[in-house]
Motif scaffolding. Structure first.
Motif, PDB file in Angstrom:
ATOM      1  N   PHE A  67       0.773  -1.234   0.108  1.00  0.00           N
ATOM      2  CA  PHE A  67       0.102  -0.004  -0.048  1.00  0.00           C
ATOM      3  C   PHE A  67       0.988   1.400   0.041  1.00  0.00           C
ATOM      4  O   PHE A  67       2.190   1.154   0.262  1.00  0.00           O
ATOM      5  CB  PHE A  67      -0.895   0.254   1.277  1.00  0.00           C
ATOM      6  N   ARG A  68       0.226   2.224  -0.404  1.00  0.00           N
ATOM      7  CA  ARG A  68       0.973   3.691  -0.525  1.00  0.00           C
ATOM      8  C   ARG A  68       0.325   4.574   0.696  1.00  0.00           C
ATOM      9  O   ARG A  68      -0.676   4.541   0.835  1.00  0.00           O
ATOM     10  CB  ARG A  68       0.643   4.718  -1.624  1.00  0.00           C
ATOM     11  N   THR A  69       1.384   5.316   1.279  1.00  0.00           N
ATOM     12  CA  THR A  69       1.077   5.964   2.535  1.00  0.00           C
ATOM     13  C   THR A  69       0.523   7.480   1.584  1.00  0.00           C
ATOM     14  O   THR A  69       0.645   7.689   0.593  1.00  0.00           O
ATOM     15  CB  THR A  69       1.894   6.445   3.568  1.00  0.00           C
ATOM     16  N   GLU A  70      -0.140   8.081   2.563  1.00  0.00           N
ATOM     17  CA  GLU A  70      -0.567   9.453   2.148  1.00  0.00           C
ATOM     18  C   GLU A  70       0.685  10.473   1.387  1.00  0.00           C
ATOM     19  O   GLU A  70       0.383  11.332   0.640  1.00  0.00           O
ATOM     20  CB  GLU A  70      -1.175  10.354   3.121  1.00  0.00           C
ATOM     21  N   TYR A  71       1.733  10.194   1.852  1.00  0.00           N
ATOM     22  CA  TYR A  71       3.153  10.758   1.302  1.00  0.00           C
ATOM     23  C   TYR A  71       3.606  10.108   0.080  1.00  0.00           C
ATOM     24  O   TYR A  71       4.834  10.340  -0.161  1.00  0.00           O
ATOM     25  CB  TYR A  71       4.176  10.840   2.732  1.00  0.00           C
ATOM     26  N   ASN A  72       2.669   9.131  -0.169  1.00  0.00           N
ATOM     27  CA  ASN A  72       3.142   8.400  -1.783  1.00  0.00           C
ATOM     28  C   ASN A  72       4.444   7.374  -1.615  1.00  0.00           C
ATOM     29  O   ASN A  72       5.366   7.021  -2.235  1.00  0.00           O
ATOM     30  CB  ASN A  72       3.431   9.326  -2.681  1.00  0.00           C
ATOM     31  N   LYS A  73       4.708   7.006  -0.120  1.00  0.00           N
ATOM     32  CA  LYS A  73       5.688   5.857   0.367  1.00  0.00           C
ATOM     33  C   LYS A  73       5.004   4.653   0.066  1.00  0.00           C
ATOM     34  O   LYS A  73       3.823   4.348   0.810  1.00  0.00           O
ATOM     35  CB  LYS A  73       6.081   6.435   1.660  1.00  0.00           C
ATOM     36  N   THR A  74       5.509   3.681  -0.680  1.00  0.00           N
ATOM     37  CA  THR A  74       5.219   2.331  -0.723  1.00  0.00           C
ATOM     38  C   THR A  74       5.798   1.652   0.562  1.00  0.00           C
ATOM     39  O   THR A  74       6.683   1.429   0.839  1.00  0.00           O
ATOM     40  CB  THR A  74       5.683   1.789  -1.839  1.00  0.00           C
ATOM     41  N   ILE A  75       4.810   0.961   1.198  1.00  0.00           N
ATOM     42  CA  ILE A  75       4.965  -0.104   2.395  1.00  0.00           C
ATOM     43  C   ILE A  75       4.449  -1.462   2.057  1.00  0.00           C
ATOM     44  O   ILE A  75       3.365  -1.719   1.459  1.00  0.00           O
ATOM     45  CB  ILE A  75       4.154   0.623   3.633  1.00  0.00           C
ATOM     46  N   VAL A  76       5.231  -2.447   2.621  1.00  0.00           N
ATOM     47  CA  VAL A  76       4.768  -4.019   2.302  1.00  0.00           C
ATOM     48  C   VAL A  76       4.623  -4.531   3.714  1.00  0.00           C
ATOM     49  O   VAL A  76       5.490  -4.426   4.525  1.00  0.00           O
ATOM     50  CB  VAL A  76       6.108  -4.478   1.404  1.00  0.00           C
ATOM     51  N   GLY A  77       3.567  -5.193   3.894  1.00  0.00           N
ATOM     52  CA  GLY A  77       3.195  -5.641   4.925  1.00  0.00           C
ATOM     53  C   GLY A  77       3.009  -7.328   4.708  1.00  0.00           C
ATOM     54  O   GLY A  77       2.589  -7.736   3.778  1.00  0.00           O
ATOM     55  N   VAL A  78       3.943  -7.864   5.607  1.00  0.00           N
ATOM     56  CA  VAL A  78       4.013  -9.440   5.372  1.00  0.00           C
ATOM     57  C   VAL A  78       3.824 -10.299   6.797  1.00  0.00           C
ATOM     58  O   VAL A  78       4.237  -9.905   7.644  1.00  0.00           O
ATOM     59  CB  VAL A  78       5.648  -9.651   5.240  1.00  0.00           C
ATOM     60  N   ILE A  79       3.052 -11.429   6.405  1.00  0.00           N
ATOM     61  CA  ILE A  79       2.550 -12.099   7.601  1.00  0.00           C
ATOM     62  C   ILE A  79       3.473 -13.382   7.584  1.00  0.00           C
ATOM     63  O   ILE A  79       3.753 -14.210   6.753  1.00  0.00           O
ATOM     64  CB  ILE A  79       1.297 -12.691   7.482  1.00  0.00           C
ATOM     65  N   ASP A  80       3.938 -13.503   8.885  1.00  0.00           N
ATOM     66  CA  ASP A  80       4.977 -14.591   9.336  1.00  0.00           C
ATOM     67  C   ASP A  80       4.054 -15.876   9.473  1.00  0.00           C
ATOM     68  O   ASP A  80       3.444 -15.834  10.600  1.00  0.00           O
ATOM     69  CB  ASP A  80       6.075 -14.508  10.235  1.00  0.00           C
ATOM     70  N   GLY A  81       3.812 -16.833   8.893  1.00  0.00           N
ATOM     71  CA  GLY A  81       2.847 -17.988   8.783  1.00  0.00           C
ATOM     72  C   GLY A  81       3.186 -18.745  10.066  1.00  0.00           C
ATOM     73  O   GLY A  81       2.318 -19.475  10.630  1.00  0.00           O
ATOM     74  N   LEU A  82       4.300 -18.924  10.609  1.00  0.00           N
ATOM     75  CA  LEU A  82       4.767 -19.555  11.720  1.00  0.00           C
ATOM     76  C   LEU A  82       4.481 -19.076  13.095  1.00  0.00           C
ATOM     77  O   LEU A  82       4.071 -19.543  13.864  1.00  0.00           O
ATOM     78  CB  LEU A  82       6.171 -20.300  11.773  1.00  0.00           C
ATOM     79  N   GLU A  83       4.950 -17.698  13.173  1.00  0.00           N
ATOM     80  CA  GLU A  83       4.839 -16.997  14.319  1.00  0.00           C
ATOM     81  C   GLU A  83       3.542 -16.269  14.447  1.00  0.00           C
ATOM     82  O   GLU A  83       3.293 -15.664  15.591  1.00  0.00           O
ATOM     83  CB  GLU A  83       6.020 -15.825  14.465  1.00  0.00           C
ATOM     84  N   ASN A  84       2.805 -16.110  13.403  1.00  0.00           N
ATOM     85  CA  ASN A  84       1.523 -15.374  13.324  1.00  0.00           C
ATOM     86  C   ASN A  84       1.902 -14.014  13.735  1.00  0.00           C
ATOM     87  O   ASN A  84       1.245 -13.323  14.409  1.00  0.00           O
ATOM     88  CB  ASN A  84       0.395 -15.978  14.109  1.00  0.00           C
ATOM     89  N   ASN A  85       2.676 -13.301  12.957  1.00  0.00           N
ATOM     90  CA  ASN A  85       2.917 -11.907  13.234  1.00  0.00           C
ATOM     91  C   ASN A  85       2.970 -11.329  12.040  1.00  0.00           C
ATOM     92  O   ASN A  85       3.257 -11.883  10.934  1.00  0.00           O
ATOM     93  CB  ASN A  85       4.361 -11.755  13.926  1.00  0.00           C
ATOM     94  N   VAL A  86       2.879  -9.833  12.015  1.00  0.00           N
ATOM     95  CA  VAL A  86       2.599  -8.807  10.781  1.00  0.00           C
ATOM     96  C   VAL A  86       3.737  -8.139  10.811  1.00  0.00           C
ATOM     97  O   VAL A  86       3.977  -7.303  11.829  1.00  0.00           O
ATOM     98  CB  VAL A  86       1.359  -8.171  10.692  1.00  0.00           C
ATOM     99  N   TYR A  87       4.664  -8.072   9.792  1.00  0.00           N
ATOM    100  CA  TYR A  87       5.749  -7.063   9.680  1.00  0.00           C
ATOM    101  C   TYR A  87       5.203  -5.955   8.631  1.00  0.00           C
ATOM    102  O   TYR A  87       5.071  -6.381   7.517  1.00  0.00           O
ATOM    103  CB  TYR A  87       7.163  -7.711   9.636  1.00  0.00           C
TER     104      TYR A  87
END
Length: 132
Positions: A67-87
Motif C-alpha cells: 500500500f501507499r501512504t498519503e506521502y506516496n511512500k510504498t509499504i509492504v506488509g508481510v505475515i509470518d505464517g509460523l509466528e503469526n506476526n505481521v511485519y
C-alpha cells in the motif's frame, strides 16, 4: 514469470528458483506484481521490471499486502505464517516497526486521515491496529 497480452503474445519477465506469485496489487494507475522467492520479496511493475527486492527473516509467508501512504511512500506488509506476526517494510527492506503486530491469514490496510488501519485475523477474531 511471463504475461500474455490480448493478442496472445507471450512476454517473458524473470525467472525465479522457487518463485510464487503472491498477487497483483492495483495501486493507483500502477499495478504491482508481488512475487515470493524463498524468503525474498520482489515487487515488479507491469512490464516485469523489478523495482524492489528484499529478504525477510522467515520463509513461511502467509500473506503480503502493498500500500501507499498519503506521502506516496510504498509499504509492504508481510505475515509470518509460523509466528503469526505481521511485519511492515519499506521498499528498500527496512523494517518500519521493530515490534511485530500479532496477526494471521490476511492483511488489509485502509487509510483513515493521517493514519492507516491495519485489519487482520487472530484465531477467530478480526482485529484492527492503527499505523501512522
Amino acid at each position: 514469470l511471463f504475461k500474455i497480452d490480448q493478442q496472445g503474445t507471450r512476454h517473458n519477465f524473470a525467472e525465479f528458483n522457487r518463485g510464487e506469485l503472491k498477487g497483483v496489487v492495483s495501486n493507483d494507475k500502477n499495478p504491482i506484481i508481488v512475487v515470493q522467492d524463498g524468503n525474498e520479496i520482489i515487487l515488479l511493475n507491469t512490464n516485469g521490471i523489478p523495482f524492489s527486492s528484499f529478504k525477510v527473516p522467515f520463509n513461511e509467508i502467509d500473506n503480503i499486502c502493498v500500500f501507499r501512504t498519503e506521502y506516496n511512500k510504498t509499504i509492504v506488509g508481510v505475515i509470518d505464517g509460523l509466528e503469526n506476526n505481521v511485519y511492515f517494510y519499506t521498499t528498500d527492506g527496512k523494517r518500519m516497526i521493530q515490534k511485530p503486530i500479532e496477526g494471521q491469514t490476511k492483511i488489509l490496510v485502509s487509510p483513515m486521515g493521517n493514519e492507516n488501519i491495519i485489519t487482520t485475523v487472530i484465531d477467530q477474531f478480526i482485529v484492527q491496529y492503527f499505523l501512522n
